[in-house]
Design a protein around this motif. Structure first.
Motif, short mmCIF file in Angstrom:
data_model
loop_
_atom_site.label_atom_id
_atom_site.label_comp_id
_atom_site.label_asym_id
_atom_site.label_seq_id
_atom_site.Cartn_x
_atom_site.Cartn_y
_atom_site.Cartn_z
N TYR A 192 0.83 -1.17 -0.17
CA TYR A 192 -0.04 0.11 0.13
C TYR A 192 0.82 1.16 0.12
O TYR A 192 2.18 1.25 0.19
N GLN B 261 0.92 5.62 1.07
CA GLN B 261 0.25 6.98 1.53
C GLN B 261 1.06 8.02 1.38
O GLN B 261 1.91 8.09 1.76
N ARG C 132 -4.64 5.98 2.80
CA ARG C 132 -3.79 4.88 2.15
C ARG C 132 -4.56 4.27 1.05
O ARG C 132 -5.91 4.18 1.26
N GLU C 133 -3.71 3.84 0.05
CA GLU C 133 -4.25 3.11 -1.08
C GLU C 133 -3.50 1.83 -1.42
O GLU C 133 -2.21 2.08 -1.12
N LEU C 134 -4.23 0.91 -2.00
CA LEU C 134 -3.63 -0.15 -2.55
C LEU C 134 -2.76 0.01 -3.71
O LEU C 134 -3.18 0.93 -4.60
N THR D 22 -1.16 -6.44 -4.69
CA THR D 22 -0.99 -7.46 -3.62
C THR D 22 -1.26 -8.84 -4.26
O THR D 22 -1.79 -9.01 -5.13
N TYR E 12 5.76 3.77 1.21
CA TYR E 12 5.10 2.53 0.66
C TYR E 12 5.06 1.74 2.05
O TYR E 12 6.26 1.47 2.72
N ASN F 202 2.15 -4.93 3.70
CA ASN F 202 0.94 -5.40 4.24
C ASN F 202 0.76 -6.70 4.34
O ASN F 202 1.09 -7.71 3.39
#
Length: 119
Positions: free
Chosen positions: A37, A39, A45-47, A50, A93, A96
């Motif tokens: 992710y 920010q 916060r954005e994906l 993944t 970055y 996650n």
């Protein structure tokens, strides 16, 4: 639980490339989903990208064709290869990992690595 340690951020000119690494403290086979992710200041916060179930991948539209997520199972590490970087890619970055605990998803985060793209 799992600890995540990111590395590979830095300052790069627009059009350049960087590769981020995220090392997990346990086998990534035991992790249900893992990825990146970002920010930026003043933004949510954005994906970015993944791995979901199995080897399925999911990318933000803004990075498709430029970024590639990959992993090395033997090293318990997930990578993010970022090409054709743009100033709007500037952000912290974060790695996650999602693990199911008693059937409920638990999110784990790394400390983040700064990526700055100059114009």
């Amino acid at each position: 639980q799992v600890q995540l340690v990111e590395s590979g951020g830095g300052l790069v000119q627009a059009g350049g490339s960087l590769r981020l690494s995220c090392a997990a403290s346990r086998s990534i086979f035991s992790i249900n989903a893992m990825g990146w992710y970002r920010q930026a200041p003043g933004k949510q916060r954005e994906l970015v990208a993944t791995f979901t179930s199995g080897s399925n991948t999911n990318y933000a539209d803004s990075v498709k064709g430029r970024f590639t997520i990959s992993r090395d199972n033997a090293k318990n590490t997930v990578y993010l290869q970022m090409n054709s970087l743009k100033p709007e890619d500037t952000a912290v970055y974060l790695c996650n990992a999602v693990m199911l605990v008693r059937g409920l998803p638990n999110n784990y985060w790394g400390q983040g690595t700064q990526v700055t793209v100059s114009s």
